[in-house]
Structures are given as C-alpha cells and as structure tokens.
Design a protein around this motif. Structure first.
Motif, PDB file in Angstrom:
ATOM      1  N   GLU A   6       0.857  -1.181   0.000  1.00  0.00           N
ATOM      2  CA  GLU A   6       0.000   0.000   0.000  1.00  0.00           C
ATOM      3  C   GLU A   6       0.891   1.229   0.000  1.00  0.00           C
ATOM      4  O   GLU A   6       1.926   1.271   0.668  1.00  0.00           O
ATOM      5  N   ALA A   8       0.678   5.535   0.279  1.00  0.00           N
ATOM      6  CA  ALA A   8      -0.141   6.706   0.610  1.00  0.00           C
ATOM      7  C   ALA A   8       0.580   7.974   0.178  1.00  0.00           C
ATOM      8  O   ALA A   8       1.809   8.100   0.327  1.00  0.00           O
ATOM      9  N   HIS A   9      -0.195   8.919  -0.327  1.00  0.00           N
ATOM     10  CA  HIS A   9       0.361  10.200  -0.764  1.00  0.00           C
ATOM     11  C   HIS A   9      -0.762  11.228  -0.793  1.00  0.00           C
ATOM     12  O   HIS A   9      -1.832  10.984  -1.370  1.00  0.00           O
ATOM     13  N   SER A  13      -4.623   6.604  -0.858  1.00  0.00           N
ATOM     14  CA  SER A  13      -3.770   5.413  -0.941  1.00  0.00           C
ATOM     15  C   SER A  13      -4.149   4.565  -2.138  1.00  0.00           C
ATOM     16  O   SER A  13      -5.322   4.490  -2.530  1.00  0.00           O
ATOM     17  N   PRO A  57      -7.697   4.501  -5.263  1.00  0.00           N
ATOM     18  CA  PRO A  57      -8.341   4.833  -3.989  1.00  0.00           C
ATOM     19  C   PRO A  57      -9.842   4.526  -3.996  1.00  0.00           C
ATOM     20  O   PRO A  57     -10.573   4.968  -4.883  1.00  0.00           O
ATOM     21  N   ALA A  62      -7.963  -0.974  -1.773  1.00  0.00           N
ATOM     22  CA  ALA A  62      -7.473   0.352  -1.378  1.00  0.00           C
ATOM     23  C   ALA A  62      -8.544   1.083  -0.561  1.00  0.00           C
ATOM     24  O   ALA A  62      -9.729   1.069  -0.921  1.00  0.00           O
ATOM     25  N   TYR A  81       3.593   7.232  -6.741  1.00  0.00           N
ATOM     26  CA  TYR A  81       3.960   5.850  -6.413  1.00  0.00           C
ATOM     27  C   TYR A  81       5.095   5.359  -7.303  1.00  0.00           C
ATOM     28  O   TYR A  81       6.078   4.757  -6.810  1.00  0.00           O
TER      29      TYR A  81
END
Length: 243
Positions: A6, A8-9, A13, A57, A62, A81
């Motif tokens: 996974e 996240a940003h 995610s 997402p 997700a 990513y």
C-alpha cells in the motif's frame, strides 16, 4: 511470486501488486467500479516484463479517501507511487476510466510514462452524461460472458457507497482537451464491438495524440482485457517493444 504493498500520498492510498521482473515495465490501471483483480489474465500474458496492477483509492483493497479524487489527482498519485517505489519509466496501460488516468500521467508526469496504452477509452464527448454512459455500458455488458459479468458485479459492490461521486469525477474530466499534450508514444486499443468507446471517438483520440495509433481486437467488447486477454496482450507487447 507476487508482492502487494500500500502506498499513501497526499491523503489517498493505492494498493499495488507486482509480478515478474525485467523490462518492459507494465502498469495496469483499472476502470470505474473495478479493481486490480480484473487484470489477472492480462498480467498472465504480459510475462515478458514486470507487471504492476493497481487498486485505485476506494477500489479493490485500497481504502476510501476522505474525498473522491479527480482524474488529475489520481494520476498524480499513480505518478508519485512510480517515482517513490519503482524509479523507472513504465508503459502505463489504462482501461476505460483508467485510460483517462494513463493519459493524465503522460501529460502531467512525462518522465514517469515512456508509453501509454488507452484501452476502451472514456469519456466520448458525444455521450458525456451519466444516463448515456450507463446505457452504453449496460448494452456492452449484455453481450459479455457470464464470467465477465460476475467479476464486474463483484468489483462494483466493492467500490463502495461513493460510486456516484466517482462516476461524476470521471464524467467531468475532458480528455480531448489534453490529448495533444501527451508527448509519448500511445496505443489506442478497442474491442471490435465496444459500445462504450465507439470507433469514431477512438479514431479522434489516435489522430489528436502527437504519436498515436489505433488497433482493434476482433470479437471483443469493452472488457477486452478481462475476457481472453491474449489478443490485447499481443498488441500491447508489440507496441511496448517498438523502436
């Protein structure tokens, strides 16, 4: 062997499943209501390189973001990513709504995508409304196999309660406004019987892209990468290895 992670940003995610190794690097981006599991057959046929399948997402495994992402923000997340966890250019393959995301990755993050493949691309400006898009999709699904229908229904259920907002985010994006800014080689791929991405729309996309070409997969509809993906995979492999 597959690995799942996974990432996240900026408050959202994705889940990425990586298979294989080497080049080309294929990144698979699903459409509205789907998830990475629909790419199992395509990934099997792209074993000449590394394959990364994404859950966007609020899809698949997700988690739902606090707010539904625009197509542009989703492309930014995919690019973040790839920069953080992959570190090399990819052939970004988007199906349906995923084609809009792949296009925006190429436009907004050209160093991330070395090539793009737009499979059954949405949204045709001639049908930019929820009723028209749904009507085309339902007509297309009616000719698909029970396997495709069952898998699609399962993924739509998993897409959660915000599917209407996600659909709206897809519809408001205007791919025709950014096609000319995609400065990487691009393959537009459609099933011969695809009612969601009609031939005139796909031809317009290919002609507007600076380096675009159009191919058709005989005997398939909109879900050409889900039901017997061997023909689509062959065209993708040929494109990825063009000089």
């Amino acid at each position: 062997m597959a690995t799942v992670e996974e990432f996240a940003h900026a408050g959202a995610s994705i889940v990425a499943e990586r298979r294989g190794s080497g080049t080309p690097l294929y990144v698979l981006v699903h459409g509205i209501g789907m998830g990475r599991s629909v790419f199992d057959d395509l990934a099997h046929h792209l074993r000449d390189g590394e394959v990364i399948m994404l859950d966007l997402p609020g899809y698949g495994e997700a988690p739902e973001p606090r707010r539904v992402l625009t197509i542009e923000r989703t492309a930014d997340l995919v690019a973040a990513y790839l920069r953080a966890r992959v570190g090399r250019p990819a052939v970004v393959i988007g199906h349906s709504m995923g084609a809009q995301i792949a296009l925006e990755v190429a436009v907004r993050h050209p160093r991330v995508a070395e090539r793009i493949v737009l499979v059954g691309p949405t949204v045709d400006p001639a049908a930019r409304s929820a009723p028209r898009q749904l009507w085309r999709l339902l007509r297309d699904i009616a000719i698909e196999s029970p396997r495709v229908i069952a898998r699609g229904a399962r993924e739509y259920v998993r897409a959660g309660p915000h599917l209407r907002a996600k659909f709206r985010a897809m519809l408001v994006h205007r791919p025709e406004d950014v096609l000319a800014r995609a400065g990487v080689p691009a393959l537009v791929l459609r099933g011969e019987h695809d009612l969601v991405a009609p031939p005139q729309w796909c031809r317009r996309i290919a002609d507007t892209l600076p380096d675009g070409r159009l191919r058709e997969v005989p005997g398939h509809g909109h879900e050409t990468m889900i039901r017997d993906a061997s023909s689509a995979a062959r065209l993708i492999r040929e494109f990825a290895r063009e000089g």
